[in-house]
Design an enzyme around this catalytic site. Structure first.
Site, PDB file in Angstrom:
ATOM      1  N   HIS A 128       0.926  -1.143  -0.098  1.00 12.19           N
ATOM      2  CA  HIS A 128      -0.175  -0.120   0.138  1.00 12.19           C
ATOM      3  C   HIS A 128       0.903   1.156   0.018  1.00 12.19           C
ATOM      4  CE1 HIS A 128      -2.826   2.851   1.612  1.00 12.19           C
ATOM      5  NE2 HIS A 128      -3.759   2.272   1.310  1.00 12.19           N
ATOM      6  N   ASP A 205       2.768  -4.614   8.169  1.00  8.88           N
ATOM      7  CA  ASP A 205       1.431  -4.059   7.929  1.00  8.88           C
ATOM      8  C   ASP A 205       0.519  -5.138   8.126  1.00  8.88           C
ATOM      9  OD1 ASP A 205      -0.760  -2.887   7.033  1.00  8.88           O
ATOM     10  OD2 ASP A 205       0.334  -2.100   5.059  1.00  8.88           O
ATOM     11  N   GLN A 208      -4.870  -5.638   6.795  1.00  5.75           N
ATOM     12  CA  GLN A 208      -5.860  -6.530   6.058  1.00  5.75           C
ATOM     13  C   GLN A 208      -5.732  -7.954   6.600  1.00  5.75           C
ATOM     14  OE1 GLN A 208      -7.881  -5.444   4.062  1.00  5.75           O
ATOM     15  NE2 GLN A 208      -7.311  -3.618   3.275  1.00  5.75           N
ATOM     16  N   LYS A 231     -10.744  -0.898  10.076  1.00  7.48           N
ATOM     17  CA  LYS A 231     -10.962  -2.161   9.171  1.00  7.48           C
ATOM     18  C   LYS A 231     -11.185  -3.284  10.086  1.00  7.48           C
ATOM     19  CE  LYS A 231      -7.572  -0.606   5.850  1.00  7.48           C
ATOM     20  NZ  LYS A 231      -8.239   0.030   4.827  1.00  7.48           N
ATOM     21  N   CYS A 374      -4.622   2.360  -3.634  1.00 11.58           N
ATOM     22  CA  CYS A 374      -3.404   3.029  -3.085  1.00 11.58           C
ATOM     23  C   CYS A 374      -2.312   1.868  -3.281  1.00 11.58           C
ATOM     24  CB  CYS A 374      -3.447   3.133  -1.530  1.00 11.58           C
ATOM     25  SG  CYS A 374      -4.563   4.496  -1.315  1.00 11.58           S
TER      26      CYS A 374
HETATM   27  N1  C6P Z   1      -6.522   0.133   2.501  1.00  9.28           N
HETATM   28  C1  C6P Z   1      -8.230  -0.062   0.950  1.00  9.28           C
HETATM   29  O1  C6P Z   1      -9.279   0.222   0.423  1.00  9.28           O
HETATM   30  P1  C6P Z   1      -5.361   3.784   6.690  1.00  9.28           P
HETATM   31  O2  C6P Z   1      -5.558   4.547   5.625  1.00  9.28           O
HETATM   32  O3  C6P Z   1      -3.817   3.957   7.623  1.00  9.28           O
HETATM   33  O4  C6P Z   1      -6.378   3.257   7.597  1.00  9.28           O
HETATM   34  O5  C6P Z   1      -4.579   2.196   6.032  1.00  9.28           O
HETATM   35  C2  C6P Z   1      -3.787   2.293   5.227  1.00  9.28           C
HETATM   36  C3  C6P Z   1      -3.551   0.687   4.470  1.00  9.28           C
HETATM   37  C4  C6P Z   1      -2.129   0.349   4.785  1.00  9.28           C
HETATM   38  N2  C6P Z   1      -2.133  -0.735   4.508  1.00  9.28           N
HETATM   39  C5  C6P Z   1      -3.029  -1.587   3.788  1.00  9.28           C
HETATM   40  C6  C6P Z   1      -2.453  -3.267   3.423  1.00  9.28           C
HETATM   41  C7  C6P Z   1      -3.983  -1.260   3.567  1.00  9.28           C
HETATM   42  O6  C6P Z   1      -4.987  -1.895   2.760  1.00  9.28           O
HETATM   43  C8  C6P Z   1      -4.454   0.104   4.023  1.00  9.28           C
HETATM   44  C9  C6P Z   1      -5.747   0.872   3.555  1.00  9.28           C
HETATM   45  C10 C6P Z   1      -7.822   0.665   1.939  1.00  9.28           C
HETATM   46  O7  C6P Z   1      -7.506  -1.170   0.253  1.00  9.28           O
HETATM   47  C11 C6P Z   1      -7.739   1.994   1.773  1.00  9.28           C
HETATM   48  S1  C6P Z   1      -6.699   2.864   0.433  1.00  9.28           S
END
Ligand code: C6P
Length: 420
Positions: A128, A205, A208, A231, A374
């Site tokens: 991401h 990270d 997910q 999430k 992203c």
């Molecule tokens: N992915 C998606 O629709 P934040 O924005 O900090 O809460 O999460 C960022 C982020 C970091 N790593 C991974 C693997 C992610 O999937 C995400 C967020 C969302 O896939 C929003 S782009």
């Protein structure tokens, strides 16, 4: 638990999510954009409301009853998260705004102070943006070099490729556990073991993965792990960083201000203890408390049950998607029983733009995401500007997958007809 019982589990929990029981454009909502953000159960909404109705006060500051209650609830949420991920101590859990801020914390506190010209950071092509950009910024300032783990032929994490990149120059490995675009579940334990053999630190990270499967940071042995509350059934505006205590203790503060200090003088300050050293300013108190309620909710259902049910959903989703003409799904195939892959699929249909697909599906009440999710560099590798993505959670049913696939096929027929 059998498939039928698990189906009952999904049906049973749906009553906990008021938002799911609405119509969109006159059709009952099918929410399949859970990788972007999950929906919130009543227990989480109640926790947020209770805090603002009964306990609203600043934390760690006042001696009055409301402040004491707010502080206890806020610190109680930290305890719940520490237990949920099996951290060795509560000091290892730092509240942040989200996973992105947690990665930036490590990048600016650890990266800026430990990387020097020629040092190497290993990440992967599927990250991401929040696990690319902070490191690109730090690499620019320190002269460190970023190396990218490629994909296998099956569009999975290339472990052999990783081994080739790992060297005496490597100082940090920072990779995603479950890709938000490919859906692959990366071999993080192996990556961590190999990295530690070379004395290299590893950040995971878990955005997910943590909402969908049991995570034990001590067993995984990662040095840092990041996640976002929104999430995993919690509110937005709160996430957390896990870090091994000794590593966090050796790191300088990221942001300065109130809360993170011990003493302040005209010519300097001394740092507070962990975890407060990294929590400058008034935190998202109600949101952190509600995230604690989300953790209670998930724990009550059982992360192993959620994971098992989502594997069944994955198997079913992929069986149904195989019926869709001209579909190109990114990432590896799951096994017959849905193992080895998360319950999401990013895809393109030849000749139809992803955003047109998601707009037309929305008119039928089906919410999916389109865009680059992203992960622009990854999409460029596939020569695609973006994709459509369906992503499931434990409250989704087999019937919803049927509705999604039916509407998807109708939409493709519609486009095929108008294109002649
Ligand atoms: N992915 C998606 O629709 P934040 O924005 O900090 O809460 O999460 C960022 C982020 C970091 N790593 C991974 C693997 C992610 O999937 C995400 C967020 C969302 O896939 C929003 S782009």
């Amino acid at each position: 638990m059998t498939a039928i019982q698990e189906k009952t589990l999904a049906v049973k929990v749906r009553k906990d999510f008021p938002i799911l029981h609405q119509t969109v454009h006159g059709k009952s909502l099918v929410y399949l954009d859970n990788a972007a953000t999950s929906q919130k159960p009543i227990a989480v909404l109640d926790a947020l409301r209770h805090y603002y109705e009964q306990d609203n006060a600043n934390v760690h500051r006042g001696a009055h009853s409301l402040s004491v209650r707010a502080t206890e609830a806020y610190e109680g949420a930290r305890d719940k998260i520490a237990k949920f991920i099996n951290a060795a101590s509560r000091q290892e859990v730092i509240f942040t705004r989200n996973a992105t801020e947690a990665i930036n914390l490590v990048a600016y506190s650890w990266g800026l102070n430990n990387l020097k010209p020629g040092d190497e950071i290993i990440t992967s092509v599927m990250e991401h943006h929040s696990n690319f950009v902070p490191w690109q910024m730090i690499a620019k300032q320190t002269g460190a070099v970023i190396k990218y783990v490629p994909l296998t032929k099956n569009e999975d994490f290339d472990l052999e490729g990783f081994k080739c990149l790992l060297s005496d120059k490597t100082k940090l490995v920072t990779i995603v556990h479950v890709s938000n675009t490919l859906g692959c579940i990366n071999p993080v334990e192996e990556v961590i073991k190999l990295s530690h053999e070379k004395g290299v630190k590893v950040l995971i990270d878990a955005c997910q993965s943590i909402p969908h499967m049991p995570i034990d940071v001590q067993e995984m042995d990662c040095d840092w792990l990041v996640a976002s509350g929104h999430k995993m059934c919690g509110p937005s505006g709160v996430g957390f960083l896990y870090g091994k205590q000794a590593i966090l203790e050796a790191m300088p503060p990221f942001l300065g201000g109130g809360e993170m200090i011990n003493e302040v003088f005209f010519d300097g300050f001394t740092c507070g203890e962990l975890p407060h050293k990294f929590e400058a300013g008034t935190p998202a108190i109600g949101e952190a408390i509600a995230l604690g309620a989300a953790v209670d909710y998930l724990t009550e259902i059982g992360m192993d049950k959620i994971y098992a049910y989502e594997e069944e959903l994955t198997a079913y989703l992929f069986r149904k998607l195989a019926e869709v003409p001209q579909i190109r799904i990114y990432g590896p195939q799951p096994s017959q029983d849905g193992k080895g892959r998360a319950a999401l699929a990013a895809f393109n249909i030849e000749g139809i733009h992803g955003s047109d697909l998601s707009t037309l599906l929305d008119h039928e009440g089906v919410a999916i995401r389109s865009g680059h999710h992203c992960t622009q560099p990854l999409h460029r590798l596939f020569d695609a500007s973006g994709s459509a993505r369906v992503s499931l959670y434990f409250y989704n049913t087999y019937e919803e997958i049927d509705r999604f696939v039916m509407v998807l096929k109708e939409t493709i027929d519609f486009f095929t007809n108008i294109m002649g």
